[in-house]
Motif scaffolding. Structure first.
Motif, PDB file in Angstrom:
ATOM      1  N   PRO A  37      44.780 -14.828  72.907  1.00 20.80           N
ATOM      2  CA  PRO A  37      46.241 -14.958  72.854  1.00 20.80           C
ATOM      3  C   PRO A  37      46.758 -14.818  71.421  1.00 20.80           C
ATOM      4  O   PRO A  37      46.075 -15.200  70.460  1.00 20.80           O
ATOM      5  CB  PRO A  37      46.488 -16.382  73.369  1.00 20.80           C
ATOM      6  CG  PRO A  37      45.251 -16.769  74.084  1.00 20.80           C
ATOM      7  CD  PRO A  37      44.131 -16.040  73.410  1.00 20.80           C
ATOM      8  N   TYR A  38      47.939 -14.252  71.315  1.00 25.24           N
ATOM      9  CA  TYR A  38      48.564 -14.047  70.006  1.00 25.24           C
ATOM     10  C   TYR A  38      50.052 -13.949  70.276  1.00 25.24           C
ATOM     11  O   TYR A  38      50.495 -13.088  71.044  1.00 25.24           O
ATOM     12  CB  TYR A  38      48.039 -12.743  69.382  1.00 25.24           C
ATOM     13  CG  TYR A  38      48.733 -12.354  68.096  1.00 25.24           C
ATOM     14  CD1 TYR A  38      48.161 -12.640  66.861  1.00 25.24           C
ATOM     15  CD2 TYR A  38      49.965 -11.709  68.123  1.00 25.24           C
ATOM     16  CE1 TYR A  38      48.808 -12.280  65.683  1.00 25.24           C
ATOM     17  CE2 TYR A  38      50.609 -11.360  66.952  1.00 25.24           C
ATOM     18  CZ  TYR A  38      50.022 -11.652  65.741  1.00 25.24           C
ATOM     19  OH  TYR A  38      50.652 -11.293  64.579  1.00 25.24           O
ATOM     20  N   LEU A  39      50.822 -14.821  69.676  1.00 26.39           N
ATOM     21  CA  LEU A  39      52.266 -14.823  69.898  1.00 26.39           C
ATOM     22  C   LEU A  39      52.925 -13.881  68.900  1.00 26.39           C
ATOM     23  O   LEU A  39      52.731 -14.032  67.691  1.00 26.39           O
ATOM     24  CB  LEU A  39      52.781 -16.249  69.697  1.00 26.39           C
ATOM     25  CG  LEU A  39      54.241 -16.496  70.013  1.00 26.39           C
ATOM     26  CD1 LEU A  39      54.500 -16.349  71.505  1.00 26.39           C
ATOM     27  CD2 LEU A  39      54.642 -17.902  69.556  1.00 26.39           C
ATOM     28  N   GLY A  67      48.888  -7.791  62.569  1.00 26.05           N
ATOM     29  CA  GLY A  67      48.904  -8.856  63.577  1.00 26.05           C
ATOM     30  C   GLY A  67      47.653  -8.900  64.423  1.00 26.05           C
ATOM     31  O   GLY A  67      46.542  -9.066  63.919  1.00 26.05           O
ATOM     32  N   SER A  68      47.821  -8.714  65.737  1.00 28.04           N
ATOM     33  CA  SER A  68      46.664  -8.762  66.635  1.00 28.04           C
ATOM     34  C   SER A  68      46.024  -7.378  66.766  1.00 28.04           C
ATOM     35  O   SER A  68      45.077  -7.212  67.536  1.00 28.04           O
ATOM     36  CB  SER A  68      47.096  -9.259  68.006  1.00 28.04           C
ATOM     37  OG  SER A  68      47.953  -8.307  68.603  1.00 28.04           O
ATOM     38  N   GLY A  69      46.578  -6.373  66.076  1.00 29.97           N
ATOM     39  CA  GLY A  69      45.920  -5.066  66.031  1.00 29.97           C
ATOM     40  C   GLY A  69      46.380  -4.060  67.076  1.00 29.97           C
ATOM     41  O   GLY A  69      45.706  -3.053  67.298  1.00 29.97           O
ATOM     42  N   THR A  70      47.550  -4.280  67.674  1.00 33.53           N
ATOM     43  CA  THR A  70      48.027  -3.362  68.724  1.00 33.53           C
ATOM     44  C   THR A  70      48.065  -1.910  68.224  1.00 33.53           C
ATOM     45  O   THR A  70      47.624  -0.996  68.924  1.00 33.53           O
ATOM     46  CB  THR A  70      49.435  -3.793  69.199  1.00 33.53           C
ATOM     47  OG1 THR A  70      49.397  -5.183  69.490  1.00 33.53           O
ATOM     48  CG2 THR A  70      49.861  -3.026  70.435  1.00 33.53           C
ATOM     49  N   THR A  71      48.591  -1.705  67.010  1.00 31.81           N
ATOM     50  CA  THR A  71      48.704  -0.339  66.487  1.00 31.81           C
ATOM     51  C   THR A  71      47.326   0.300  66.328  1.00 31.81           C
ATOM     52  O   THR A  71      47.115   1.456  66.692  1.00 31.81           O
ATOM     53  CB  THR A  71      49.403  -0.357  65.098  1.00 31.81           C
ATOM     54  OG1 THR A  71      50.577  -1.166  65.181  1.00 31.81           O
ATOM     55  CG2 THR A  71      49.760   1.030  64.632  1.00 31.81           C
TER      56      THR A  71
END
Ligand SMILES: C[S@@+](CC[C@H](N)C(=O)[O-])C[C@H]1O[C@@H](n2cnc3c(N)ncnc32)[C@H](O)[C@@H]1O
Length: 371
Positions: A37-39, A67-71
């Motif tokens: 999880p990552y807000l 952040g959580s690495g989406t890109t």
């Protein structure tokens, strides 16, 4: 003059505004996107569409607020090279596990072996800190600490650390409806808004460790089946001044909002259990800094410096795409200070779903370039 609801709808880019039916949760959280999880992340399909529209095939993209690495994850899926910067060590650990080129047979062996030894009672539960004593029930902390000791022995230690962190998050002494930022430990049964019944704080962590370890293997395997062999580089540091390995063909990023989320604090359990380097004083827009005039001025200056640093690492004419909800109207000034010119503003209707955070929500994609 205030913009009317009708005008907002009129300007919406429908191709970037998915309904729950078009884009169900399992798609938004596919494979490694839900490893932990990552807000505060954006949806991978938005990134995918921005790549399709703005990044040349086989190009290189940069996310200075990874952040959580989406890109980076999406870049691998879309056949692009990428680099991502984040100041929060836990985020970098998570991105490294998501995007790393794993020997999956080895990871599988390590995970099963660690679980087998954990079930057999192996691993020494050492080094309780005040935080660990406060936030975990005795059995949960003994299990987490034993798993931590075992994790360190494997080549797949980072994968096991992410499993440990996810289990620790679920095993904290908190209510089911306050997992993001619990303030006080909850040690008694409580009325649960989420489940509409009396619930009890968690006392064990072993079942979470098992469940998340197997889920992690599944997710790494599913991502392995769709990723390209391109490169994703993770850089731990301050986006305002870190040296960037350019040139990039585009920046795609969503900067932190002012005064909304403490990105280190949201994973405090991970910093405590994994002894990660805490650099929260460098976090831009931290909730702890509030939204006073001075904080907003520091935020504006900081985001501008980070975007300027990213922009100079780009090839001439490369787009810098910024996903924001600029309700304080800080971006005209931020862009000017960063030396960026706004070419286009795409508005998307974000389909907010979850009960407690329901409501209309819009996001803009600022399409900018270096002046
Ligand atoms: C909105 S989040 C990005 C989320 C990302 N788009 C995703 O989908 O996971 C902003 C990120 O900026 C990071 N950040 C804050 N200040 C920073 C700084 N000075 N340098 C680099 N990263 C920073 C935070 O740690 C946070 O992870």
């Amino acid at each position: 003059m205030a913009i009317t609801q009708e005008e907002i709808y009129a300007a919406i880019d429908l191709d970037l505004s998915w309904s729950e039916k078009d884009l169900p949760e399992r798609e938004r959280t596919k494979h490694v996107h839900r490893l932990h999880p990552y807000l505060g992340k954006y949806v991978p399909q938005l990134v995918e569409e921005l790549f399709r529209r703005h990044v040349p095939a086989g190009g290189r993209v940069l996310d200075p607020f990874a952040g959580s690495g989406t890109t980076l994850v999406q870049a691998l899926e879309s056949g692009l090279d990428s680099a991502g910067v984040d100041v929060a060590a836990f985020n970098c650990l998570l991105i490294g596990v998501k995007t790393g080129r794993h020997d999956l047979a080895l990871v599988e062996r390590d995970v099963h072996d660690a679980l087998r030894r954990f079930e057999a009672g192996e691993g020494e539960a050492r080094e309780e800190t005040p935080y660990i004593r406060t936030w975990f029930a005795p059995q949960a902390r003994e299990e987490l600490l034993r798993f931590r000791a075992l994790a360190a022995e494997y080549a797949s230690a980072d994968v096991l650390r992410v499993v440990l962190s996810r289990a620790a998050r679920s095993a904290r002494r908190t209510t089911h409806f306050d997992l993001d930022f619990p303030r006080e430990p909850c040690t008694e049964p409580y009325w649960c808004f989420k489940h509409r019944r009396e619930c009890r704080p968690v006392e064990r962590a072993g079942h979470f460790l098992r469940r998340y370890a197997l889920d992690t293997l599944d997710r790494l395997r599913s991502f392995d089946a769709v990723r390209s062999g391109r490169e994703a580089v993770v850089l731990h540091g301050d986006a305002r001044e870190i040296e960037l390995p350019g040139p990039f063909d585009a920046v795609v990023t969503s900067p932190p909002y002012p005064g909304l989320i403490d990105y280190h604090e949201q994973h405090r359990y991970a910093y405590e259990l994994l002894s990660l380097d805490d650099r929260r004083e460098l976090e831009l827009g931290a909730a702890a800094a509030g939204t006073s005039r001075a904080s907003l001025a520091a935020y504006t200056e900081g985001i501008a410096a980070a975007l300027a640093n990213a922009a100079v690492a780009c090839a001439d004419g490369a787009p810098v795409l910024i996903v924001v909800n600029d309700r304080r109207e800080l971006y005209p000034q931020i862009l000017e200070r960063a030396g960026l010119v706004l070419e286009h503003r795409l508005r998307r209707h974000v389909n907010r779903r979850t009960g407690r955070r329901a409501g209309e929500y819009f996001e803009d994609v600022l399409v900018t370039r270096r002046a």
